[in-house]
Design a protein around this motif. Sequence first.
Motif, mmCIF file in Angstrom:
data_model
loop_
_atom_site.group_PDB
_atom_site.id
_atom_site.type_symbol
_atom_site.label_atom_id
_atom_site.label_comp_id
_atom_site.label_asym_id
_atom_site.label_seq_id
_atom_site.Cartn_x
_atom_site.Cartn_y
_atom_site.Cartn_z
ATOM 1 N N ARG A 84 35.805 50.258 36.563
ATOM 2 C CA ARG A 84 34.374 50.074 36.294
ATOM 3 C C ARG A 84 33.567 50.225 37.584
ATOM 4 O O ARG A 84 32.521 50.877 37.595
ATOM 5 C CB ARG A 84 34.144 48.699 35.656
ATOM 6 N N GLU A 85 34.038 49.631 38.665
ATOM 7 C CA GLU A 85 33.340 49.758 39.946
ATOM 8 C C GLU A 85 33.352 51.210 40.425
ATOM 9 O O GLU A 85 32.333 51.717 40.920
ATOM 10 C CB GLU A 85 33.990 48.849 40.992
ATOM 11 N N ARG A 86 34.474 51.880 40.259
ATOM 12 C CA ARG A 86 34.570 53.282 40.666
ATOM 13 C C ARG A 86 33.604 54.155 39.857
ATOM 14 O O ARG A 86 32.953 55.050 40.408
ATOM 15 C CB ARG A 86 36.006 53.778 40.520
ATOM 16 N N ALA A 87 33.489 53.864 38.570
ATOM 17 C CA ALA A 87 32.529 54.595 37.738
ATOM 18 C C ALA A 87 31.109 54.328 38.217
ATOM 19 O O ALA A 87 30.280 55.244 38.270
ATOM 20 C CB ALA A 87 32.698 54.195 36.275
ATOM 21 N N ALA A 88 30.825 53.084 38.577
ATOM 22 C CA ALA A 88 29.487 52.736 39.076
ATOM 23 C C ALA A 88 29.201 53.433 40.402
ATOM 24 O O ALA A 88 28.077 53.903 40.638
ATOM 25 C CB ALA A 88 29.353 51.223 39.233
ATOM 26 N N PHE A 89 30.207 53.529 41.271
ATOM 27 C CA PHE A 89 30.015 54.238 42.542
ATOM 28 C C PHE A 89 29.735 55.721 42.302
ATOM 29 O O PHE A 89 28.837 56.300 42.924
ATOM 30 C CB PHE A 89 31.247 54.108 43.439
ATOM 31 N N ALA A 90 30.506 56.346 41.412
ATOM 32 C CA ALA A 90 30.292 57.766 41.126
ATOM 33 C C ALA A 90 28.888 57.995 40.565
ATOM 34 O O ALA A 90 28.194 58.943 40.951
ATOM 35 C CB ALA A 90 31.353 58.280 40.152
ATOM 36 N N LYS A 110 32.293 60.128 31.450
ATOM 37 C CA LYS A 110 33.259 59.256 32.128
ATOM 38 C C LYS A 110 32.666 57.874 32.408
ATOM 39 O O LYS A 110 33.365 56.865 32.315
ATOM 40 C CB LYS A 110 33.737 59.902 33.425
ATOM 41 N N THR A 111 31.389 57.839 32.756
ATOM 42 C CA THR A 111 30.745 56.558 33.047
ATOM 43 C C THR A 111 30.613 55.727 31.780
ATOM 44 O O THR A 111 30.799 54.504 31.808
ATOM 45 C CB THR A 111 29.377 56.780 33.725
ATOM 46 N N LEU A 112 30.356 56.380 30.654
ATOM 47 C CA LEU A 112 30.254 55.664 29.374
ATOM 48 C C LEU A 112 31.598 55.085 28.911
ATOM 49 O O LEU A 112 31.620 54.253 28.020
ATOM 50 C CB LEU A 112 29.675 56.566 28.287
ATOM 51 N N GLU A 113 32.683 55.489 29.543
ATOM 52 C CA GLU A 113 33.975 54.873 29.245
ATOM 53 C C GLU A 113 34.051 53.450 29.797
ATOM 54 O O GLU A 113 34.880 52.657 29.359
ATOM 55 C CB GLU A 113 35.113 55.713 29.839
ATOM 56 N N HIS A 114 33.173 53.128 30.740
ATOM 57 C CA HIS A 114 33.209 51.829 31.419
ATOM 58 C C HIS A 114 31.940 51.007 31.252
ATOM 59 O O HIS A 114 31.921 49.830 31.614
ATOM 60 C CB HIS A 114 33.488 52.044 32.914
ATOM 61 N N PHE A 115 30.889 51.628 30.718
ATOM 62 C CA PHE A 115 29.608 50.949 30.539
ATOM 63 C C PHE A 115 29.057 51.237 29.151
ATOM 64 O O PHE A 115 29.121 52.382 28.687
ATOM 65 C CB PHE A 115 28.584 51.435 31.583
ATOM 66 N N LEU A 116 28.524 50.224 28.511
ATOM 67 C CA LEU A 116 27.767 50.429 27.280
ATOM 68 C C LEU A 116 26.488 51.185 27.635
ATOM 69 O O LEU A 116 26.048 51.165 28.786
ATOM 70 C CB LEU A 116 27.414 49.087 26.645
ATOM 71 N N GLU A 117 25.861 51.821 26.663
ATOM 72 C CA GLU A 117 24.618 52.553 26.933
ATOM 73 C C GLU A 117 23.560 51.645 27.565
ATOM 74 O O GLU A 117 22.875 52.048 28.514
ATOM 75 C CB GLU A 117 24.082 53.189 25.654
ATOM 76 N N GLU A 118 23.418 50.422 27.039
ATOM 77 C CA GLU A 118 22.443 49.483 27.604
ATOM 78 C C GLU A 118 22.771 49.172 29.065
ATOM 79 O O GLU A 118 21.882 49.124 29.924
ATOM 80 C CB GLU A 118 22.418 48.186 26.798
ATOM 81 N N GLU A 119 24.045 48.978 29.356
ATOM 82 C CA GLU A 119 24.455 48.692 30.738
ATOM 83 C C GLU A 119 24.194 49.887 31.653
ATOM 84 O O GLU A 119 23.774 49.716 32.803
ATOM 85 C CB GLU A 119 25.942 48.345 30.798
ATOM 86 N N LEU A 120 24.411 51.084 31.134
ATOM 87 C CA LEU A 120 24.192 52.280 31.939
ATOM 88 C C LEU A 120 22.702 52.449 32.248
ATOM 89 O O LEU A 120 22.341 52.844 33.364
ATOM 90 C CB LEU A 120 24.763 53.517 31.252
ATOM 91 N N ALA A 121 21.859 52.138 31.291
ATOM 92 C CA ALA A 121 20.415 52.179 31.554
ATOM 93 C C ALA A 121 20.048 51.169 32.643
ATOM 94 O O ALA A 121 19.299 51.480 33.577
ATOM 95 C CB ALA A 121 19.636 51.905 30.270
ATOM 96 N N LYS A 122 20.601 49.968 32.541
ATOM 97 C CA LYS A 122 20.330 48.933 33.548
ATOM 98 C C LYS A 122 20.878 49.343 34.910
ATOM 99 O O LYS A 122 20.213 49.145 35.937
ATOM 100 C CB LYS A 122 20.948 47.599 33.114
ATOM 101 N N LEU A 123 22.076 49.905 34.941
ATOM 102 C CA LEU A 123 22.673 50.356 36.191
ATOM 103 C C LEU A 123 21.797 51.432 36.843
ATOM 104 O O LEU A 123 21.568 51.412 38.059
ATOM 105 C CB LEU A 123 24.083 50.900 35.937
ATOM 106 N N THR A 124 21.281 52.332 36.042
ATOM 107 C CA THR A 124 20.454 53.417 36.570
ATOM 108 C C THR A 124 19.147 52.878 37.140
ATOM 109 O O THR A 124 18.687 53.332 38.196
ATOM 110 C CB THR A 124 20.215 54.480 35.483
#
Length: 152
Positions: A84-90, A110-124
């Motif tokens: 998950r951290e590696r996906a966040a770094f990428a 690949k990032t969606l394999e480790h983050f829900l869509e809501e989490e990916l929006a927040k991460l971005t």
Amino acid sequence: MKQRLQFFGAAPEIMKAVSALNKAVDECGLEASLLHLIKLRASQINGCSYCVEMHSREARHDGETEQRLYLVSAWKESPLFSERERAAFAWTDAVTKIADSGVSDDLYAKTLEHFLEEELAKLTVAIGMINIWNRLCVSFHAIHPVAAAKAA
């Protein structure tokens, strides 16, 4: 290096909005440890020594190890980070350097394999937030905490 501009004093209303968004990011529900790491990574990419120092210090305060902090800059080769951290770094690398090649469909999947869509929006948004701080601090030569401590 001499500070060029005290941006909080120069534009207090917009800086209140920036600070409010920063607070929302910090309270968005993503792991604090993950937020520390992506803030550190983006700050390394952007060459913001003010933010690299601050986010390293905050991460250590919250329990992050020195070894992992040292290896954020070499995360691709380090075995110390979770998938998950590696996906966040990428994702952080691509979003921070978006003008270079955008964000590929492959990285998105690949990032969606480790983050829900809501989490990916927040991460971005979190990545965008640290990029705002980096641009303010680098552009205006924010007084570095280490320099301020030496001057005191």
